[in-house]
Design a protein around this motif. Structure first.
Motif, PDB file in Angstrom:
ATOM      1  N   ASP A 166       0.795  -1.234   0.000  1.00 34.76           N
ATOM      2  CA  ASP A 166       0.000   0.000   0.000  1.00 34.76           C
ATOM      3  C   ASP A 166       0.830   1.288   0.000  1.00 34.76           C
ATOM      4  OD1 ASP A 166       0.831   0.257   2.614  1.00 34.76           O
ATOM      5  OD2 ASP A 166      -1.174   0.364   3.469  1.00 34.76           O
ATOM      6  N   LYS A 167       2.134   1.173  -0.277  1.00 35.46           N
ATOM      7  CA  LYS A 167       2.992   2.364  -0.408  1.00 35.46           C
ATOM      8  C   LYS A 167       2.893   3.254   0.832  1.00 35.46           C
ATOM      9  CE  LYS A 167       3.798   1.041  -4.590  1.00 35.46           C
ATOM     10  NZ  LYS A 167       5.089   0.557  -5.025  1.00 35.46           N
ATOM     11  N   GLU A 168       3.250   2.709   1.955  1.00 31.68           N
ATOM     12  CA  GLU A 168       3.190   3.423   3.243  1.00 31.68           C
ATOM     13  C   GLU A 168       1.811   4.030   3.527  1.00 31.68           C
ATOM     14  OE1 GLU A 168       6.233   4.883   1.345  1.00 31.68           O
ATOM     15  OE2 GLU A 168       7.066   2.960   1.923  1.00 31.68           O
ATOM     16  N   GLY A 169       0.796   3.253   3.280  1.00 29.80           N
ATOM     17  CA  GLY A 169      -0.545   3.707   3.644  1.00 29.80           C
ATOM     18  C   GLY A 169      -1.190   4.669   2.649  1.00 29.80           C
ATOM     19  N   ILE A 170      -0.547   4.928   1.524  1.00 27.89           N
ATOM     20  CA  ILE A 170      -1.128   5.895   0.576  1.00 27.89           C
ATOM     21  C   ILE A 170      -2.180   5.248  -0.336  1.00 27.89           C
ATOM     22  CG2 ILE A 170      -0.628   7.522  -1.314  1.00 27.89           C
ATOM     23  CD1 ILE A 170       2.011   8.157   0.033  1.00 27.89           C
ATOM     24  N   VAL A 171      -1.921   4.020  -0.784  1.00 26.69           N
ATOM     25  CA  VAL A 171      -2.895   3.360  -1.669  1.00 26.69           C
ATOM     26  C   VAL A 171      -3.634   2.274  -0.892  1.00 26.69           C
ATOM     27  CG1 VAL A 171      -3.221   2.044  -3.783  1.00 26.69           C
ATOM     28  CG2 VAL A 171      -1.436   3.776  -3.671  1.00 26.69           C
ATOM     29  N   VAL A 172      -4.939   2.427  -0.734  1.00 26.63           N
ATOM     30  CA  VAL A 172      -5.694   1.433   0.019  1.00 26.63           C
ATOM     31  C   VAL A 172      -5.922   0.187  -0.838  1.00 26.63           C
ATOM     32  CG1 VAL A 172      -7.845   0.927   1.234  1.00 26.63           C
ATOM     33  CG2 VAL A 172      -6.816   3.192   1.432  1.00 26.63           C
ATOM     34  N   SER A 173      -6.491   0.388  -2.042  1.00 32.11           N
ATOM     35  CA  SER A 173      -6.858  -0.781  -2.846  1.00 32.11           C
ATOM     36  C   SER A 173      -7.010  -0.418  -4.320  1.00 32.11           C
ATOM     37  CB  SER A 173      -8.188  -1.339  -2.333  1.00 32.11           C
ATOM     38  OG  SER A 173      -9.181  -0.344  -2.454  1.00 32.11           O
ATOM     39  N   CYS A 174      -7.078  -1.469  -5.136  1.00 31.99           N
ATOM     40  CA  CYS A 174      -7.335  -1.310  -6.570  1.00 31.99           C
ATOM     41  C   CYS A 174      -8.496  -2.211  -6.951  1.00 31.99           C
ATOM     42  CB  CYS A 174      -6.133  -1.767  -7.389  1.00 31.99           C
ATOM     43  SG  CYS A 174      -4.826  -0.574  -7.408  1.00 31.99           S
ATOM     44  N   ARG A 175      -9.331  -1.701  -7.854  1.00 31.99           N
ATOM     45  CA  ARG A 175     -10.524  -2.440  -8.238  1.00 31.99           C
ATOM     46  C   ARG A 175     -10.625  -2.402  -9.749  1.00 31.99           C
ATOM     47  NH1 ARG A 175     -16.439  -1.418  -8.401  1.00 31.99           N
ATOM     48  NH2 ARG A 175     -15.883   0.566  -9.327  1.00 31.99           N
ATOM     49  N   VAL A 176     -10.957  -3.528 -10.362  1.00 32.64           N
ATOM     50  CA  VAL A 176     -11.228  -3.524 -11.797  1.00 32.64           C
ATOM     51  C   VAL A 176     -12.598  -4.141 -12.002  1.00 32.64           C
ATOM     52  CG1 VAL A 176     -10.497  -4.312 -14.078  1.00 32.64           C
ATOM     53  CG2 VAL A 176      -8.773  -3.796 -12.355  1.00 32.64           C
ATOM     54  N   ARG A 177     -13.475  -3.445 -12.722  1.00 34.11           N
ATOM     55  CA  ARG A 177     -14.758  -4.060 -13.017  1.00 34.11           C
ATOM     56  C   ARG A 177     -15.003  -4.104 -14.518  1.00 34.11           C
ATOM     57  NH1 ARG A 177     -17.588  -0.802 -16.030  1.00 34.11           N
ATOM     58  NH2 ARG A 177     -18.724   0.982 -15.164  1.00 34.11           N
ATOM     59  N   LEU A 178     -15.674  -5.177 -14.933  1.00 32.82           N
ATOM     60  CA  LEU A 178     -16.011  -5.349 -16.346  1.00 32.82           C
ATOM     61  C   LEU A 178     -17.524  -5.432 -16.474  1.00 32.82           C
ATOM     62  CD1 LEU A 178     -13.463  -8.175 -17.344  1.00 32.82           C
ATOM     63  CD2 LEU A 178     -13.209  -5.707 -17.664  1.00 32.82           C
ATOM     64  N   ALA A 179     -18.084  -4.692 -17.441  1.00 30.77           N
ATOM     65  CA  ALA A 179     -19.518  -4.765 -17.709  1.00 30.77           C
ATOM     66  C   ALA A 179     -19.727  -5.735 -18.866  1.00 30.77           C
ATOM     67  CB  ALA A 179     -20.046  -3.383 -18.071  1.00 30.77           C
ATOM     68  N   ARG A 180     -20.614  -6.693 -18.676  1.00 35.89           N
ATOM     69  CA  ARG A 180     -20.920  -7.677 -19.724  1.00 35.89           C
ATOM     70  C   ARG A 180     -22.426  -7.871 -19.815  1.00 35.89           C
ATOM     71  NH1 ARG A 180     -16.350  -6.699 -20.881  1.00 35.89           N
ATOM     72  NH2 ARG A 180     -14.559  -8.110 -20.879  1.00 35.89           N
ATOM     73  N   ASN A 181     -22.902  -8.160 -21.049  1.00 34.99           N
ATOM     74  CA  ASN A 181     -24.322  -8.444 -21.233  1.00 34.99           C
ATOM     75  C   ASN A 181     -24.496  -9.692 -22.073  1.00 34.99           C
ATOM     76  OD1 ASN A 181     -26.028  -6.115 -20.117  1.00 34.99           O
ATOM     77  ND2 ASN A 181     -24.311  -5.091 -21.125  1.00 34.99           N
ATOM     78  N   LEU A 182     -25.674 -10.287 -21.965  1.00 37.78           N
ATOM     79  CA  LEU A 182     -25.969 -11.474 -22.758  1.00 37.78           C
ATOM     80  C   LEU A 182     -26.784 -11.077 -23.988  1.00 37.78           C
ATOM     81  CD1 LEU A 182     -26.987 -13.971 -19.943  1.00 37.78           C
ATOM     82  CD2 LEU A 182     -24.714 -13.302 -20.735  1.00 37.78           C
ATOM     83  N   GLN A 183     -26.617 -11.869 -25.043  1.00 42.91           N
ATOM     84  CA  GLN A 183     -27.397 -11.612 -26.260  1.00 42.91           C
ATOM     85  C   GLN A 183     -28.830 -12.079 -26.093  1.00 42.91           C
ATOM     86  OE1 GLN A 183     -25.718 -13.431 -29.698  1.00 42.91           O
ATOM     87  NE2 GLN A 183     -23.703 -12.514 -29.387  1.00 42.91           N
ATOM     88  N   THR A 184     -29.040 -12.950 -25.103  1.00 40.30           N
ATOM     89  CA  THR A 184     -30.315 -13.647 -25.024  1.00 40.30           C
ATOM     90  C   THR A 184     -31.412 -12.883 -24.288  1.00 40.30           C
ATOM     91  OG1 THR A 184     -29.355 -14.734 -23.117  1.00 40.30           O
ATOM     92  CG2 THR A 184     -29.329 -15.964 -25.174  1.00 40.30           C
ATOM     93  N   ALA A 185     -31.113 -11.724 -23.752  1.00 37.67           N
ATOM     94  CA  ALA A 185     -32.143 -10.989 -23.009  1.00 37.67           C
ATOM     95  C   ALA A 185     -31.987  -9.496 -23.238  1.00 37.67           C
ATOM     96  CB  ALA A 185     -32.022 -11.290 -21.522  1.00 37.67           C
ATOM     97  N   SER A 186     -33.085  -8.758 -23.016  1.00 38.22           N
ATOM     98  CA  SER A 186     -32.980  -7.295 -23.052  1.00 38.22           C
ATOM     99  C   SER A 186     -32.030  -6.877 -21.947  1.00 38.22           C
ATOM    100  CB  SER A 186     -34.331  -6.655 -22.779  1.00 38.22           C
ATOM    101  OG  SER A 186     -35.271  -7.096 -23.724  1.00 38.22           O
TER     102      SER A 186
END
Lengths: 172, 361
Positions: free
Chosen positions: B19-39
């Protein structure tokens, strides 16, 4: 200082927005401040120009439906006008139905009009059997570690097949 | 896993690693995905929503990473339980407030989660402690591959992954870094820094995302655009900017210490004293005091309080966690009292009752 919204109560919260390189500070009282319910005053709250604002601006720029644009999505029935108002696609076919008008919008939001990232897993595997092979070898090692021997045997057969394919492709 | 067990769980992203001496708490990566089979989720009817859940859970069962994960349908949760998941960063406030068939799937250490039927059919998330954005990307991408094998994702060659909102089209990826910048705020350099970041197409938001303020000098830095650049490039750019921010913060911390050492030390130890002894603590006051103690940790003034302790405390003092712990609803005044008691108890446990600064500490 008086609240800039109601001009009555004393301002307790100062919001700093940075929109398109311009700093704007708004001073509000606790009841006019949307985020301050049940909280004390805070100084220096900051929010930067959000993608949502770019969408709104981009959607506004899109031609109105009256101009002969009467596109409607064949998949979910979303009309072009609905999309322009909500800024949300109703299904994946909306991208096809409104395609003619998306370029400008995407450019406004992203500054780009063509995807450059990850492809679907099927496309990647079809394009690069070598990487598929590496994946299968990893799966095989995992299956052996899990003592899932039936699965391991199936994976081994698939690896042999793929190696043969790659070998014959290299010979050509 | 039951929800009542979740509150006693320590999520992996709070561990303080790298965490670089308390400077960086966390990292998050999110991906948005959808299916072809539904609205898409905003337009989908009940049947479509249920089918999406069924398909996603089946795909998760076939993969390795989420096979033992627990699924929580929103309809089965009380309002406080939903808020609890928001406080743990497992679901968005929008999902917590929504009606219909929606839910979340997450693994035991809470590093991987999948929101189902939020704005998109799937929102995959990996969250790790410290500056590990690349690892978070690899983990979420591996999960994406597993689920993508069993699902037919909505995707086009030109636009990439098709999402409900055009701001997510393309990679569908948002990578964000939770970063603590107290010295930049104190030296009033933060505005200048923010202005520069916006110009470079990065967004800065508060601890709980969109529309939240930067409580306790914690900022979420994330990419603004998702189309036209590859995922690795986006991660790399964000890490570069984060590296610069860490550098500015360190410079500002050093400047503070050389210009006003006594005042800074006083601020840090006063905060320590208040947290150890206060009887009433509002959420706002707590976050500000914790920020001062974290600054003390970054500066090497306070050594006995690890960042994992501070990170965990930041979550368990949130309103819904306090209510879950009390097993009853609490009004804000009652929460402030319980918050102070909890913080005091934790400080006592950590310092063995010797919560007073000694000369030369």
């Amino acid at each position: 200082m008086k609240c800039e919204m109601c001009q009555e109560s004393e301002a307790t919260v100062s919001y700093t927005h940075i929109v398109e390189n311009e700093k704007k500070t708004v001073n509000l009282c606790s009841s006019c401040s949307p985020q301050q319910k049940g909280q004390g005053a805070t100084k220096g709250q900051t929010e930067t120009g959000s993608p949502a604002k770019n969408v709104k601006a981009g959607l506004k720029q899109m031609p109105k439906a009256e101009g002969g644009v009467t596109a409607q999505c064949s998949g979910c029935g979303t009309t072009y006008d609905e999309f322009r108002k909500s800024g949300r696609f109703g299904c994946h076919l909306c991208y096809v139905a409104f395609e003619d008008h998306l370029e400008r919008l995407m450019k406004r939001i992203h500054g780009a009009v063509v995807h450059q990232g990850k492809e679907l897993i099927e496309q990647r595997e079809a394009a690069r059997p070598e990487e598929d092979l590496e994946g299968l070898q990893r799966d095989l090692a995992a299956a052996v570690a899990d003592e899932a021997y039936e699965k391991a045997a199936a994976l081994r057969d698939r690896i042999l097949e793929l190696e043969a394919e790659i070998g014959s492709a290299a010979d050509e | 896993m039951k929800l009542s067990e979740v509150i006693h769980n320590t999520a992996c992203w709070l561990s303080g690693a790298q965490d670089k001496e308390g400077i960086v708490v966390s990292c998050r990566v999110r991906l948005a995905r959808n299916l072809q089979t539904a609205s898409f989720a905003p337009k989908a009817n009940q049947t479509e929503q249920e089918e999406v859940i069924e398909q996603v859970l089946a795909a998760a069962q076939h993969g390795r990473q989420m096979r033992t994960a627990t699924f929580f349908p929103m309809s089965a949760l009380e309002s406080n339980e939903r808020r609890l998941l928001v406080e743990r960063h497992l679901i968005s406030p929008a999902l917590a407030d929504s009606q219909g068939s929606r839910g979340v799937l997450f693994n035991r250490d809470e590093s991987l989660s999948v929101m189902i039927n939020e704005e998109d059919h799937l929102r995959l998330q990996a969250i790790l402690p410290g500056l590990q954005a690349e690892d978070a990307w690899h983990r979420v991408s591996a999960l994406d591959d597993e689920l993508g094998t069993g699902l037919s994702y909505a995707h086009s060659e030109r636009w990439g992954y098709l999402t409900a909102c055009p701001t997510n089209t393309g990679t569908g990826m948002r990578v964000s870094i939770l970063i603590h910048l107290p010295a930049l705020v104190l030296t009033e350099d933060m505005e200048r820094v923010l202005r520069g970041l916006t110009q470079m197409a990065f967004t800065v938001r508060g601890f709980y995302g969109e529309g939240t303020n930067a409580a306790g000098n914690l900022f979420q830095l994330s990419n603004q655009t998702t189309l036209g650049r590859g995922e690795e490039e986006i991660v790399c750019d964000l890490l570069e900017v984060a590296g610069k921010l860490i550098g500015y913060e360190r410079d500002a911390q050093e400047a503070l210490l050389s210009d006003a050492a006594s005042q800074v030390e006083d601020k840090v130890w006063r905060a320590f004293g208040l947290l150890s002894h206060a009887r009433v603590l509002s959420s706002q006051e707590f976050m500000n005091l914790l920020s001062a103690v974290r600054l003390g940790y970054s500066l090497g003034l306070i050594k006995e309080i690890p960042s994992s302790f501070m990170n965990h405390l930041m979550i368990v003092t949130q309103p819904s966690h306090l209510q879950a712990d009390a097993e009853q609803e609490l009004n804000p005044e009652e929460r402030d009292v319980r918050r102070a008691a909890l913080v005091r108890r934790r400080f006592e446990e950590l310092t063995g009752g010797k919560s007073t600064a000694r000369e030369g500490d």
